[in-house]
Design a protein around this motif. Structure first.
Motif, PDB file in Angstrom:
ATOM      1  N   ALA A  34       0.856  -1.185   0.000  1.00  0.00           N
ATOM      2  CA  ALA A  34       0.000   0.000   0.000  1.00  0.00           C
ATOM      3  C   ALA A  34       0.889   1.231   0.000  1.00  0.00           C
ATOM      4  O   ALA A  34       2.040   1.181   0.466  1.00  0.00           O
ATOM      5  CB  ALA A  34      -0.918   0.005   1.230  1.00  0.00           C
ATOM      6  N   PRO A  35       0.377   2.373  -0.487  1.00  0.00           N
ATOM      7  CA  PRO A  35       1.195   3.593  -0.498  1.00  0.00           C
ATOM      8  C   PRO A  35       1.465   4.168   0.885  1.00  0.00           C
ATOM      9  O   PRO A  35       2.462   4.845   1.097  1.00  0.00           O
ATOM     10  CB  PRO A  35       0.380   4.558  -1.356  1.00  0.00           C
ATOM     11  CG  PRO A  35      -1.021   4.031  -1.320  1.00  0.00           C
ATOM     12  CD  PRO A  35      -0.895   2.546  -1.192  1.00  0.00           C
ATOM     13  N   ASP A  36       0.550   3.895   1.840  1.00  0.00           N
ATOM     14  CA  ASP A  36       0.731   4.426   3.192  1.00  0.00           C
ATOM     15  C   ASP A  36      -0.103   3.609   4.177  1.00  0.00           C
ATOM     16  O   ASP A  36      -0.841   2.696   3.791  1.00  0.00           O
ATOM     17  CB  ASP A  36       0.333   5.910   3.252  1.00  0.00           C
ATOM     18  CG  ASP A  36      -1.049   6.169   2.691  1.00  0.00           C
ATOM     19  OD1 ASP A  36      -1.983   5.389   2.995  1.00  0.00           O
ATOM     20  OD2 ASP A  36      -1.207   7.140   1.915  1.00  0.00           O
ATOM     21  N   VAL A  37       0.005   3.960   5.449  1.00  0.00           N
ATOM     22  CA  VAL A  37      -0.684   3.204   6.495  1.00  0.00           C
ATOM     23  C   VAL A  37      -2.199   3.304   6.353  1.00  0.00           C
ATOM     24  O   VAL A  37      -2.924   2.321   6.575  1.00  0.00           O
ATOM     25  CB  VAL A  37      -0.252   3.706   7.888  1.00  0.00           C
ATOM     26  CG1 VAL A  37      -1.072   3.019   8.980  1.00  0.00           C
ATOM     27  CG2 VAL A  37       1.233   3.445   8.122  1.00  0.00           C
ATOM     28  N   GLY A  86       4.497  -2.714   3.300  1.00  0.00           N
ATOM     29  CA  GLY A  86       5.739  -3.323   2.836  1.00  0.00           C
ATOM     30  C   GLY A  86       5.560  -4.074   1.535  1.00  0.00           C
ATOM     31  O   GLY A  86       4.485  -4.116   0.949  1.00  0.00           O
ATOM     32  N   ASP A  87       6.645  -4.695   1.097  1.00  0.00           N
ATOM     33  CA  ASP A  87       6.674  -5.432  -0.163  1.00  0.00           C
ATOM     34  C   ASP A  87       7.797  -6.457  -0.053  1.00  0.00           C
ATOM     35  O   ASP A  87       8.968  -6.099   0.095  1.00  0.00           O
ATOM     36  CB  ASP A  87       6.942  -4.473  -1.331  1.00  0.00           C
ATOM     37  CG  ASP A  87       6.866  -5.148  -2.689  1.00  0.00           C
ATOM     38  OD1 ASP A  87       7.126  -6.357  -2.759  1.00  0.00           O
ATOM     39  OD2 ASP A  87       6.567  -4.466  -3.678  1.00  0.00           O
ATOM     40  N   THR A  88       7.463  -7.746  -0.135  1.00  0.00           N
ATOM     41  CA  THR A  88       8.460  -8.799   0.081  1.00  0.00           C
ATOM     42  C   THR A  88       9.578  -8.785  -0.951  1.00  0.00           C
ATOM     43  O   THR A  88      10.671  -9.287  -0.680  1.00  0.00           O
ATOM     44  CB  THR A  88       7.800 -10.190   0.051  1.00  0.00           C
ATOM     45  OG1 THR A  88       7.104 -10.363  -1.190  1.00  0.00           O
ATOM     46  CG2 THR A  88       6.840 -10.359   1.215  1.00  0.00           C
ATOM     47  N   SER A  89       9.324  -8.232  -2.126  1.00  0.00           N
ATOM     48  CA  SER A  89      10.336  -8.262  -3.187  1.00  0.00           C
ATOM     49  C   SER A  89      11.426  -7.196  -2.997  1.00  0.00           C
ATOM     50  O   SER A  89      12.360  -7.117  -3.784  1.00  0.00           O
ATOM     51  CB  SER A  89       9.674  -8.080  -4.556  1.00  0.00           C
ATOM     52  OG  SER A  89       9.068  -6.803  -4.666  1.00  0.00           O
ATOM     53  N   ILE A 141       9.792  -2.337   4.201  1.00  0.00           N
ATOM     54  CA  ILE A 141       9.305  -1.573   5.367  1.00  0.00           C
ATOM     55  C   ILE A 141      10.213  -0.356   5.534  1.00  0.00           C
ATOM     56  O   ILE A 141      11.346  -0.456   6.012  1.00  0.00           O
ATOM     57  CB  ILE A 141       9.330  -2.443   6.639  1.00  0.00           C
ATOM     58  CG1 ILE A 141       8.479  -3.702   6.425  1.00  0.00           C
ATOM     59  CG2 ILE A 141       8.799  -1.646   7.834  1.00  0.00           C
ATOM     60  CD1 ILE A 141       8.611  -4.727   7.538  1.00  0.00           C
ATOM     61  N   SER A 142       9.732   0.794   5.120  1.00  0.00           N
ATOM     62  CA  SER A 142      10.574   1.996   5.067  1.00  0.00           C
ATOM     63  C   SER A 142      10.784   2.646   6.435  1.00  0.00           C
ATOM     64  O   SER A 142      11.814   3.273   6.674  1.00  0.00           O
ATOM     65  CB  SER A 142       9.964   3.017   4.097  1.00  0.00           C
ATOM     66  OG  SER A 142       8.651   3.363   4.500  1.00  0.00           O
ATOM     67  N   GLU A 143       9.802   2.503   7.332  1.00  0.00           N
ATOM     68  CA  GLU A 143       9.899   3.117   8.657  1.00  0.00           C
ATOM     69  C   GLU A 143      10.864   2.328   9.544  1.00  0.00           C
ATOM     70  O   GLU A 143      10.592   1.178   9.915  1.00  0.00           O
ATOM     71  CB  GLU A 143       8.522   3.183   9.316  1.00  0.00           C
ATOM     72  CG  GLU A 143       7.536   4.112   8.633  1.00  0.00           C
ATOM     73  CD  GLU A 143       7.856   5.566   8.917  1.00  0.00           C
ATOM     74  OE1 GLU A 143       8.558   5.835   9.908  1.00  0.00           O
ATOM     75  OE2 GLU A 143       7.404   6.423   8.139  1.00  0.00           O
ATOM     76  N   ARG A 144      11.977   2.937   9.890  1.00  0.00           N
ATOM     77  CA  ARG A 144      12.968   2.230  10.705  1.00  0.00           C
ATOM     78  C   ARG A 144      12.394   1.822  12.063  1.00  0.00           C
ATOM     79  O   ARG A 144      12.698   0.736  12.577  1.00  0.00           O
ATOM     80  CB  ARG A 144      14.217   3.097  10.904  1.00  0.00           C
ATOM     81  CG  ARG A 144      15.279   2.394  11.735  1.00  0.00           C
ATOM     82  CD  ARG A 144      16.622   3.079  11.741  1.00  0.00           C
ATOM     83  NE  ARG A 144      17.586   2.295  12.497  1.00  0.00           N
ATOM     84  CZ  ARG A 144      18.245   1.251  12.022  1.00  0.00           C
ATOM     85  NH1 ARG A 144      18.038   0.865  10.768  1.00  0.00           N
ATOM     86  NH2 ARG A 144      19.107   0.589  12.771  1.00  0.00           N
TER      87      ARG A 144
END
Length: 498
Positions: free
Chosen positions: A47-50, A91-94, A100-103
């Motif tokens: 998804a583009p965002d939460v 996220g995206d498994t590939s 997952i961009s958020e640290r």
């Protein structure tokens, strides 16, 4: 009596990839229903965002009919319970770090996860090669590396497919694939995954840099490339080839992590849990069932004496959960389970044909004209040669005659001719694609799976049933599966896989 499996699930934090797909939803439902005191189920969603991820969580999981038993159990508190237990993770498994961009989110998962379950896949037999490599192959490396950073991870469960065996005949063991192995009798041919990744990227770059790149042109060429590479190394299609390479990565790079590989055969509707007949998406035999019931399909490619290996979705999920518990903290282990029926309780194509005929005689579909559709017993074409001959006599020759007439009459019915010609070519393409399964002569050994089931307590065997020997195929097909297909699939519900 206490359940060892249910007790294990208490307070466990689990990451589920492919969370909006058919099998993942059955897994999520089962966990929440048998152990409401489970910790958190983190569901990875593209998804583009939460906000968008939460919307998908509601639409594709929480609001689904599959969860109606849970909804009844919790009543007005159902939504609150689900939102407390299910946490969407963008996220995206590939992509590295599962996209997952958020640290802070990554750190939280690395700190809290006990289990990772990977069901993400693209199951199209002729998927774009770049897409299939990303989702079915490199995604495995991504979640494996992610798992290695988890501080208290107990086990990693990966759902593959029994058909990584390709077109082997005889009894196929629950044996791991070795890095670089192929399914062809050529000792000089070795498979190098990095070479395949480089080739896919180079091919895609070449297409995009061409003078007239189009999305369709790109897709067609990348699909063709995937099939070519798969068949070069002995696999019948891009799906099984890229899933096999994913298993190779898992075996080669697993380190000390406890790994479970679940290899289901053709996953079909639920047998009993949470209720009979639920499913999403159309599998190989379901397309045939729907087309036959609607009167559009009068024949198909299959040997009636060969075995059709299918397995209900709830059996797969129960085996996943049992294996997850069995191998938790079993470090340095790689355990493989064929969750299948061909050895323990074989189903012949002839049984499917007979049951399908009887079902639609007693429960005919209604045509667009409002009249009930009368079916005749489907005609089985028992070899590719007989199929080609049948298609030539019934469709190709009339098409050729139509083409000549169209030319003589100045393109008077060109549109109809073009449509029929495309349809003919499409059917021939599909027949070639599905041929390996119509004439598959292998049987999947499920010794590990049966041994695991017998090792459960009587109580757990009842709650987490995956004893395929007790399935009556005529009953399952007539009373559960075909009604489920016509209710949940024929009405146009599709499957998403993230």
């Amino acid at each position: 009596m206490a359940s060892n499996i249910v007790e294990f699930l208490k307070h466990k934090n689990i990451l589920v990839t492919g969370s909006t797909g058919f099998l993942a939803k059955v897994f999520i439902e089962k966990i929440l229903r048998v152990q409401p005191s489970v910790g958190t189920l983190f569901v990875l969603i593209r998804a583009p965002d939460v906000t968008a991820a939460k919307a998908r969580l509601h639409k594709e999981i929480i609001d689904k009919e599959l969860f109606k038993v849970l909804r009844e159990q919790h009543g007005h508190e159902y939504n609150e319970f689900m939102l407390q237990k299910l946490v969407p993770v963008v996220g995206d498994t590939s992509i590295h770090n599962l996209g997952i961009s958020e640290r802070s989110v990554r750190e939280h998962l690395w700190e809290t996860l006990d289990v990772i379950v990977n069901t993400a896949a693209t199951t199209n037999f002729d998927e774009r090669y770049d897409t299939a490599l990303g989702v079915n192959t490199m995604a495995v490396n991504n979640f494996l590396e992610f798992g290695k950073r988890c501080r208290k991870l107990q086990v990693l469960v990966h759902v593959s497919t029994a058909f990584v065996a390709g077109e082997k005949s005889g009894v196929i063991p629950e044996k791991s694939l070795q890095m670089g192995e192929t399914l062809v009798d050529d000792t000089h041919l070795t498979l190098d995954i990095q070479t395949e990744l480089n080739l896919a990227k180079k091919s895609l770059d070449g297409i995009q840099n061409s003078f007239v790149p189009t999305p369709k042109n790109s897709t067609d060429q990348m699909r063709k490339l995937g099939l070519e590479r798969a068949r070069k190394y002995g696999w019948p299609n891009t799906y099984t080839f890229t899933k096999a390479m994913g298993e190779m990565i898992l075996g080669e790079r697993r380190g000390e992590l406890p790994i479970v590989i679940i290899r289901p055969s053709i996953i079909e509707s639920t047998f009993a849990d949470p209720f009979p007949g639920w499913m999403e998406g159309s599998r190989t035999i379901d397309t045939i069932i729907i087309g036959y019931g609607n009167g559009r399909l009068t024949s198909f490619l299959a040997n009636p004496n060969l075995i059709l290996d299918v397995i209900p979705a709830d059996f797969v999920v129960n085996a996943m959960i049992a294996a997850m518990v069995k191998h938790a903290l079993d470090f340095n282990s790689l355990s493989i389970y064929n969750v299948s029926s061909s050895t323990a309780n074989p189903l012949n194509y002839s049984v499917l044909v007979d049951i399908g005929y009887q079902y639609f005689l007693n429960n005919p579909c209604m045509g667009k004209d409002g009249k009930l559709i009368k079916v005749e017993k489907i005609y089985l074409l028992e070899s590719m040669e007989s199929f080609v001959r049948y298609m030539r006599l019934r469709y190709k020759i009339p098409l050729q005659i139509m083409g000549v007439a169209n030319e003589l009459l100045c393109q008077a019915f060109a549109e109809r001719y073009n449509q029929q010609f495309k349809r003919f070519n499409f059917v021939m393409y599909l027949a070639e694609l599905y041929k390996p399964y119509a004439f598959f002569q292998g049987r999947f050994d499920n010794f590990n799976t049966e041994h695991m089931f017998m090792g459960l307590s009587d109580y757990d065997r009842e709650i987490f049933n995956f004893d395929v020997k007790k399935i009556s195929w005529p009953y399952y097909l007539n009373s559960i599966h075909i009604p489920g297909v016509m209710k949940y699939v024929a009405e146009g519900q599709g499957e998403t896989k993230d």
